[in-house]
Motif scaffolding. Structure first.
Motif, PDB file in Angstrom:
ATOM      1  N   ARG A   1     -36.739   3.285  26.144  1.00  0.00           N
ATOM      2  CA  ARG A   1     -37.465   4.850  25.723  1.00  0.00           C
ATOM      3  C   ARG A   1     -39.189   4.745  25.889  1.00  0.00           C
ATOM      4  NH1 ARG A   1     -34.173   6.889  20.386  1.00  0.00           N
ATOM      5  NH2 ARG A   1     -35.458   5.266  19.762  1.00  0.00           N
ATOM      6  N   ILE A   2     -39.651   5.846  25.827  1.00  0.00           N
ATOM      7  CA  ILE A   2     -41.089   5.752  25.221  1.00  0.00           C
ATOM      8  C   ILE A   2     -40.955   6.434  24.968  1.00  0.00           C
ATOM      9  CG2 ILE A   2     -43.211   5.889  26.606  1.00  0.00           C
ATOM     10  CD1 ILE A   2     -41.895   4.055  29.320  1.00  0.00           C
ATOM     11  N   SER A   3     -41.824   6.533  23.816  1.00  0.00           N
ATOM     12  CA  SER A   3     -42.418   7.611  22.679  1.00  0.00           C
ATOM     13  C   SER A   3     -44.092   7.245  22.761  1.00  0.00           C
ATOM     14  CB  SER A   3     -41.523   7.368  21.141  1.00  0.00           C
ATOM     15  OG  SER A   3     -42.056   6.316  20.674  1.00  0.00           O
ATOM     16  N   GLY A   4     -44.527   8.442  21.921  1.00  0.00           N
ATOM     17  CA  GLY A   4     -46.186   8.144  22.174  1.00  0.00           C
ATOM     18  C   GLY A   4     -46.681   6.939  20.589  1.00  0.00           C
ATOM     19  N   VAL A   5     -46.020   7.164  19.657  1.00  0.00           N
ATOM     20  CA  VAL A   5     -46.593   5.943  18.898  1.00  0.00           C
ATOM     21  C   VAL A   5     -46.367   4.672  19.215  1.00  0.00           C
ATOM     22  CG1 VAL A   5     -45.823   5.412  16.292  1.00  0.00           C
ATOM     23  CG2 VAL A   5     -46.926   7.840  17.249  1.00  0.00           C
ATOM     24  N   GLU A   6     -44.851   4.181  20.079  1.00  0.00           N
ATOM     25  CA  GLU A   6     -44.706   3.286  20.145  1.00  0.00           C
ATOM     26  C   GLU A   6     -45.398   2.590  21.408  1.00  0.00           C
ATOM     27  OE1 GLU A   6     -40.700   2.304  20.382  1.00  0.00           O
ATOM     28  OE2 GLU A   6     -40.179   3.398  18.634  1.00  0.00           O
ATOM     29  N   GLU A   7     -45.256   3.767  21.996  1.00  0.00           N
ATOM     30  CA  GLU A   7     -46.875   3.244  23.552  1.00  0.00           C
ATOM     31  C   GLU A   7     -47.581   3.198  23.023  1.00  0.00           C
ATOM     32  OE1 GLU A   7     -47.950   5.396  27.440  1.00  0.00           O
ATOM     33  OE2 GLU A   7     -45.938   6.223  26.758  1.00  0.00           O
ATOM     34  N   ALA A   8     -48.004   3.154  22.539  1.00  0.00           N
ATOM     35  CA  ALA A   8     -49.806   2.850  21.750  1.00  0.00           C
ATOM     36  C   ALA A   8     -50.271   1.624  20.936  1.00  0.00           C
ATOM     37  CB  ALA A   8     -50.348   3.856  20.589  1.00  0.00           C
ATOM     38  N   SER A   9     -48.546   0.861  20.922  1.00  0.00           N
ATOM     39  CA  SER A   9     -48.579  -0.132  20.109  1.00  0.00           C
ATOM     40  C   SER A   9     -48.254  -1.503  21.216  1.00  0.00           C
ATOM     41  CB  SER A   9     -48.206  -0.339  18.866  1.00  0.00           C
ATOM     42  OG  SER A   9     -46.887   0.155  18.505  1.00  0.00           O
ATOM     43  N   SER A  10     -47.830  -0.795  22.072  1.00  0.00           N
ATOM     44  CA  SER A  10     -47.339  -2.091  23.207  1.00  0.00           C
ATOM     45  C   SER A  10     -48.217  -2.632  24.048  1.00  0.00           C
ATOM     46  CB  SER A  10     -46.016  -1.087  24.145  1.00  0.00           C
ATOM     47  OG  SER A  10     -45.620  -0.551  22.934  1.00  0.00           O
TER      48      SER A  10
ATOM     49  N   TRP B   1     -42.405  -4.910  32.506  1.00  0.00           N
ATOM     50  CA  TRP B   1     -42.032  -4.222  30.569  1.00  0.00           C
ATOM     51  C   TRP B   1     -43.386  -4.147  29.733  1.00  0.00           C
ATOM     52  CZ3 TRP B   1     -37.506  -7.290  28.937  1.00  0.00           C
ATOM     53  CH2 TRP B   1     -36.810  -6.718  29.522  1.00  0.00           C
ATOM     54  N   SER B   2     -43.269  -3.086  29.325  1.00  0.00           N
ATOM     55  CA  SER B   2     -44.941  -3.154  27.677  1.00  0.00           C
ATOM     56  C   SER B   2     -43.580  -2.521  26.877  1.00  0.00           C
ATOM     57  CB  SER B   2     -45.108  -2.509  28.089  1.00  0.00           C
ATOM     58  OG  SER B   2     -46.884  -1.761  27.194  1.00  0.00           O
ATOM     59  N   LEU B   3     -43.531  -3.823  25.570  1.00  0.00           N
ATOM     60  CA  LEU B   3     -43.323  -4.120  24.091  1.00  0.00           C
ATOM     61  C   LEU B   3     -44.353  -3.840  23.173  1.00  0.00           C
ATOM     62  CD1 LEU B   3     -39.893  -5.910  25.573  1.00  0.00           C
ATOM     63  CD2 LEU B   3     -40.321  -3.500  25.311  1.00  0.00           C
ATOM     64  N   ARG B   4     -43.929  -3.410  22.029  1.00  0.00           N
ATOM     65  CA  ARG B   4     -44.497  -4.494  20.914  1.00  0.00           C
ATOM     66  C   ARG B   4     -44.219  -5.909  20.861  1.00  0.00           C
ATOM     67  NH1 ARG B   4     -42.686   0.460  16.211  1.00  0.00           N
ATOM     68  NH2 ARG B   4     -44.084  -0.354  15.391  1.00  0.00           N
ATOM     69  N   SER B   5     -44.911  -6.488  19.829  1.00  0.00           N
ATOM     70  CA  SER B   5     -44.481  -7.535  19.206  1.00  0.00           C
ATOM     71  C   SER B   5     -43.149  -8.275  19.278  1.00  0.00           C
ATOM     72  CB  SER B   5     -45.282  -8.418  17.870  1.00  0.00           C
ATOM     73  OG  SER B   5     -47.114  -8.021  18.576  1.00  0.00           O
ATOM     74  N   SER B   6     -42.567  -7.471  18.276  1.00  0.00           N
ATOM     75  CA  SER B   6     -41.139  -7.645  17.430  1.00  0.00           C
ATOM     76  C   SER B   6     -40.483  -7.634  18.744  1.00  0.00           C
ATOM     77  CB  SER B   6     -41.102  -6.488  16.680  1.00  0.00           C
ATOM     78  OG  SER B   6     -40.683  -5.442  17.213  1.00  0.00           O
ATOM     79  N   GLY B   7     -40.808  -6.942  19.781  1.00  0.00           N
ATOM     80  CA  GLY B   7     -40.020  -6.648  21.636  1.00  0.00           C
ATOM     81  C   GLY B   7     -40.454  -7.379  22.076  1.00  0.00           C
ATOM     82  N   TRP B   8     -41.052  -8.411  22.318  1.00  0.00           N
ATOM     83  CA  TRP B   8     -41.653  -9.790  22.982  1.00  0.00           C
ATOM     84  C   TRP B   8     -41.075 -10.992  22.801  1.00  0.00           C
ATOM     85  CZ3 TRP B   8     -41.860  -9.070  27.728  1.00  0.00           C
ATOM     86  CH2 TRP B   8     -42.279  -7.690  27.770  1.00  0.00           C
ATOM     87  N   GLU B   9     -40.885 -11.032  20.717  1.00  0.00           N
ATOM     88  CA  GLU B   9     -39.782 -12.273  20.326  1.00  0.00           C
ATOM     89  C   GLU B   9     -39.050 -12.107  20.564  1.00  0.00           C
ATOM     90  OE1 GLU B   9     -41.249 -11.321  16.500  1.00  0.00           O
ATOM     91  OE2 GLU B   9     -43.226 -11.392  16.314  1.00  0.00           O
ATOM     92  N   ARG B  10     -38.087 -11.177  21.086  1.00  0.00           N
ATOM     93  CA  ARG B  10     -36.466 -11.099  20.709  1.00  0.00           C
ATOM     94  C   ARG B  10     -36.329 -11.036  22.220  1.00  0.00           C
ATOM     95  NH1 ARG B  10     -32.880  -5.595  20.694  1.00  0.00           N
ATOM     96  NH2 ARG B  10     -31.517  -6.353  21.473  1.00  0.00           N
ATOM     97  N   VAL B  11     -37.183 -10.915  23.304  1.00  0.00           N
ATOM     98  CA  VAL B  11     -37.263 -11.188  24.520  1.00  0.00           C
ATOM     99  C   VAL B  11     -37.629 -13.297  24.746  1.00  0.00           C
ATOM    100  CG1 VAL B  11     -38.862 -11.363  26.639  1.00  0.00           C
ATOM    101  CG2 VAL B  11     -37.809  -9.545  25.684  1.00  0.00           C
TER     102      VAL B  11
END
Length: 111
Positions: free
Chosen positions: A62-71, A19-29
């Motif tokens: 899902r993957i979007s360009g903006v989110e992917e860049a900050s993942s 997985w590649s997630l934003r910081s908030s996603g990793w906090e949820r994980v």
């Protein structure tokens, strides 16, 4: 815990490494992993099932360009938790953690 739930948990845990997630996603994980640890040790099957679902839902959908860049890749602290949970779930039944087995059943280093 039934074998189906154990296998589902292992699959989710093994997927996390990819997985590649934003910081908030990793906090949820991280919160979900802590819940998995706690409910596994308490032999709370319903809570464990819910925690596994929470971790799975925190993953990428899902993957979007903006989110992917900050993942970001999985943080090391979560990688260690994942490895510990996989080890616990793969241990022979008599060696699996039970209520009060680790950290006296109370808050530990991951809480």
């Amino acid at each position: 815990m039934d074998e189906e739930l154990r296998q589902m948990a292992l699959e989710v845990l093994e997927d996390i490494a990819h997985w590649s997630l934003r910081s908030s996603g990793w906090e949820r994980v991280g919160r979900g992993l802590a819940d998995m640890e706690r409910t596994l040790r308490a032999a709370d099957v319903t809570g464990f099932r819910r925690a596994v679902a929470d971790v799975e839902m925190a993953g990428p959908h899902r993957i979007s360009g903006v989110e992917e860049a900050s993942s970001l890749p999985v943080p090391e602290v979560y990688r260690e938790r994942v490895n510990e949970l996989i080890h616990d779930l793969q241990a022979p039944r008599e060696e699996r953690p039970s209520a009060g087995a680790v950290n006296g059943g109370g808050p530990g280093q991951h809480d």
